[in-house]
Enzyme design. Structure first.
Site, PDB file in Angstrom:
ATOM      1  N   ASP A  70       0.818  -1.204   0.000  1.00  0.00           N
ATOM      2  CA  ASP A  70       0.000   0.000   0.000  1.00  0.00           C
ATOM      3  C   ASP A  70       0.858   1.263   0.000  1.00  0.00           C
ATOM      4  OD1 ASP A  70      -2.208  -1.592  -0.016  1.00  0.00           O
ATOM      5  OD2 ASP A  70      -2.751  -1.265   2.076  1.00  0.00           O
ATOM      6  N   ASN A 144      -4.522   8.962   1.168  1.00  0.00           N
ATOM      7  CA  ASN A 144      -5.012   8.496   2.465  1.00  0.00           C
ATOM      8  C   ASN A 144      -5.360   9.635   3.413  1.00  0.00           C
ATOM      9  OD1 ASN A 144      -5.215   5.737   2.267  1.00  0.00           O
ATOM     10  ND2 ASN A 144      -3.419   5.274   3.492  1.00  0.00           N
ATOM     11  N   TYR A 187      -4.667   5.098   9.285  1.00  0.00           N
ATOM     12  CA  TYR A 187      -4.351   5.683  10.593  1.00  0.00           C
ATOM     13  C   TYR A 187      -5.612   6.136  11.324  1.00  0.00           C
ATOM     14  CZ  TYR A 187      -1.502   8.532  13.860  1.00  0.00           C
ATOM     15  OH  TYR A 187      -0.894   9.078  14.961  1.00  0.00           O
TER      16      TYR A 187
END
Length: 287
Positions: A70, A144, A187
């Site tokens: 990733d 992200n 996260y």
């Protein structure tokens, strides 16, 4: 995706078996009359010195193959710089939440892509800029998340947040995560944020260990302009984008986050959908 004549390859470095994989891949492409341009890491596996900077690899290609995990995909997404070129992500890493194509499936799935039978999903990105005294001192794109967190000193940091000029509050916390739907399973999820279905047009603001337990994650429309003012002393806060790039922050720096207005195109296995990934990668339904 018929008519592919040039493919880009971006690779994760230092993978023991990647030399064989990359060689087989180049041979497979050559047999079909397809040329390739690749980054420096891929060139190392091939034993040549004609690798390109990662940002230049997608230029002129009709497909970009990403070999890694990733993290490699996150780097490749930033290198696309808004180009609408499908990414073919192959998992050579660990978890592989985004790189869902396995090594065993690489050539059958490539055949499908060459025939135009691939399934493509779009993932939105964030644009982020850092303003210091009214001047731009940093610009980034994220697939992200954008994270403002304490640097080395083990103390909380302060920051103010506004959404579309509307004051939200002053946070005292270890930091803040501004996450896309794609980043909601990264996260932000570890910090207690929600899982957001990838097609939802939203941005999630997730505080990291907030001092006030009533400070919970907030989801706002992805049309929002998010303004974060760092009130930490110079050098006590750090901006990190996708866990890979960033810069130290000074007091009164303003971090602006907004939808990038562009997305990346990911090729996915035809029979694997979002909830399949959650079950496989997050072990949903297991005891």
């Amino acid at each position: 995706m018929p008519g592919i004549r040039l493919i880009g390859i971006i690779s994760k470095p230092a993978i023991p078996h990647a030399t064989t994989i990359v060689s087989r891949l180049l041979h497979w492409l050559e047999e079909r009359g397809i040329q390739a341009r690749y980054d420096h890491e891929t060139a190392v596996y091939l034993g040549v010195k004609n690798g390109l900077p990662r940002e230049e690899v997608p230029e002129g290609t009709q497909l970009v193959i990403v070999l890694g995990g990733d993290g490699t995909l996150l780097s490749a997404a930033r290198a696309m710089k808004g180009r609408e070129i499908p990414i073919f992500p192959v998992n050579l890493g660990g978890l592989g939440f985004l790189t869902a194509i396995t090594l065993d499936d690489i050539f059958p799935q490539l055949e499908r892509a060459l025939k135009g039978e691939q399934r493509v999903v779009r993932r939105s990105m964030l644009d982020c800029e850092v303003l210091r005294g009214g001047e731009r001192v940093g610009t980034y794109s994220a697939l992200n998340d954008v994270v403002i967190a304490k640097f080395a000193i083990a103390r909380m940091i302060d920051f103010d947040i506004r959404v579309d000029e509307n004051y939200v509050c002053n946070y005292k916390a270890d930091g803040l995560i501004v996450a896309t739907p794609t980043g909601s399973t990264a996260y932000s999820l570890s910090a207690g944020g929600p899982i957001i279905f990838p097609a939802v047009h939203a941005i999630c603001l997730t505080p990291i260990c907030p001092h006030m337990l009533t400070n919970r994650p907030v989801i706002v429309p992805d049309s929002s302009n998010i303004q974060i003012t760092s009130l930490a002393k110079d050098g006590e806060a750090y901006l990190t984008v996708d866990g890979q790039v960033g810069q130290p922050l000074e007091r009164d720096d303003v971090i602006m986050c907004r939808n990038a207005g562009k997305s990346i195109e990911l090729i996915r296995p035809p029979a694997m959908f979002f909830f399949d990934v959650l079950r496989q990668k997050l072990k949903w339904g297991e005891r």
